[in-house]
Enzyme design. Structure first.
Site, PDB file in Angstrom:
ATOM      1  N   ASP A 126       0.841  -1.193   0.000  1.00 54.30           N
ATOM      2  CA  ASP A 126       0.000   0.000   0.000  1.00 54.30           C
ATOM      3  C   ASP A 126       0.878   1.246   0.000  1.00 54.30           C
ATOM      4  OD1 ASP A 126      -3.073   0.732   0.661  1.00 54.30           O
ATOM      5  OD2 ASP A 126      -1.724   2.194   1.602  1.00 54.30           O
ATOM      6  N   GLU A 156      -4.986   2.499  -3.847  1.00 51.28           N
ATOM      7  CA  GLU A 156      -3.524   2.530  -3.914  1.00 51.28           C
ATOM      8  C   GLU A 156      -2.901   1.236  -3.390  1.00 51.28           C
ATOM      9  OE1 GLU A 156      -4.661   4.591   0.022  1.00 51.28           O
ATOM     10  OE2 GLU A 156      -5.501   4.256  -1.986  1.00 51.28           O
TER      11      GLU A 156
END
Length: 328
Positions: free
Chosen positions: A197, A240
């Site tokens: 992430d 993301e």
């Protein structure tokens, strides 16, 4: 409309007809008749010569004598029709044997039509034109089928790919993970999962806008692809967040992979038309077999918990599932 004396369409196409007969007189007569109608005639005097010519340069149509030494027309037709490397080639058998049994044998061998001797030349021309029309239709159908196959492959690729990053999408990564988990259970090989992430990505979007964020996602995806092995599977998990499935990989080796990604992202300068940015990335790593992991969803959960611990621990780091407590 074509007439019996002027098959203009066929002539303009210069259709190539292979005439196979072991009697030179027969070949000469057929050659003269068809050549005068604008066809390009090629000849062979035995079955093996015919097969060699067909495989070297497939004709549009074959006029094939049945009674030949060494290899008869039935066998030649059978070999041509069972050769998957060849396109569809109409075969007209030409023979003095006109019993129903002979015709059935020829059709069973793969012949498309049957013409008896002595040859009636207007009938020959009509059958040739008919078979060439079928040939053209079949070729068009084959071409459409090839185009459809390419389109289906493209659609399949689109259905499993994330449009922005060009990595596998969330749904397909779940499918791959379930397949790999079952394979691993059978083989006994280890399997690792890495959740990754980008840190503070929302802040980047809010500050610089989504186009800049898209550049960061795309370039991060390239880092993932360049670092992964050929057998590894990487995808965009959402937002993301990325995911990597690492076959035949234990937790320690997966953590080393995640660390290489983390370092590559930290070293990378993300650029768009107006900005240069640095990013960091946090990762959670889990592997199977491991205590309490009996399903791919549990493997995802353990990797996600390790990722959460990496975020809580200050970001820009890799955390192994074995380092985090499991929920009771």
């Amino acid at each position: 409309m074509n007439t019996g004396s002027a098959p203009a369409e066929a002539g303009h196409r210069a259709d190539r007809i292979l005439v196979v007969d072991d009697h030179p007189d027969n070949v000469e007569i057929i050659n003269a008749r068809l050549s005068s109608r604008g066809f390009a005639v090629e000849t062979a005097t035995n079955g093996q010569e015919a097969l060699d010519q067909v495989r070297a340069n497939p004709p549009h149509l074959i006029l094939l004598d049945v009674m030949m030494p060494l290899m008869d027309g039935y066998e030649v037709a059978r070999r041509i029709k069972t050769d998957e490397a060849l396109p569809f080639i109409p075969i007209i058998l030409v023979t003095a044997r006109d019993s129903t049994a002979d015709k059935v044998e020829g059709l069973d061998a793969g012949a498309d039509d049957y013409l008896t001797k002595p040859i009636n030349f207007p009938e020959l021309e009509a059958r040739v034109r008919s078979m060439l029309r079928i040939k053209r239709l079949q070729d068009e159908l084959d071409q459409k089928n090839r185009e459809l196959e390419v389109a289906n492959k493209r659609l399949r690729r689109l259905s499993i790919t994330d449009g922005l990053t060009e990595l596998f999408n969330h749904r397909h990564m779940h499918e791959l993970l379930h397949d790999e988990f079952e394979r691993t259970k059978r083989s006994g090989e280890p399997l690792a999962l890495v959740m990754l992430d980008l840190d503070r990505f929302k802040q980047v979007n809010d500050t610089y806008g989504h186009p800049t964020g898209d550049v960061i996602l795309y370039e991060t995806a390239r880092i993932l692809q360049e670092t992964a092995r050929e057998i590894d599977m990487v995808g965009r998990y959402g937002g993301e967040e990325f995911i990597a499935i690492l076959p035949d990989t234990g937790e320690e080796a997966a953590a080393q992979f995640a660390e290489r990604i983390r370092q590559a992202v930290a070293d990378h300068v993300y650029r768009d038309d107006a900005n240069e940015l640095r990013m960091t990335l946090s990762s959670g790593v889990a592997s199977f077999p491991a205590e309490g992991i009996d399903h791919p969803d549990v493997l995802i959960k353990r990797a996600d918990e390790a990722l959460y611990a990496a975020k809580e621990g200050g970001r820009n780091r890799v955390v192994r599932a074995s380092e985090t407590p499991t929920e009771g």
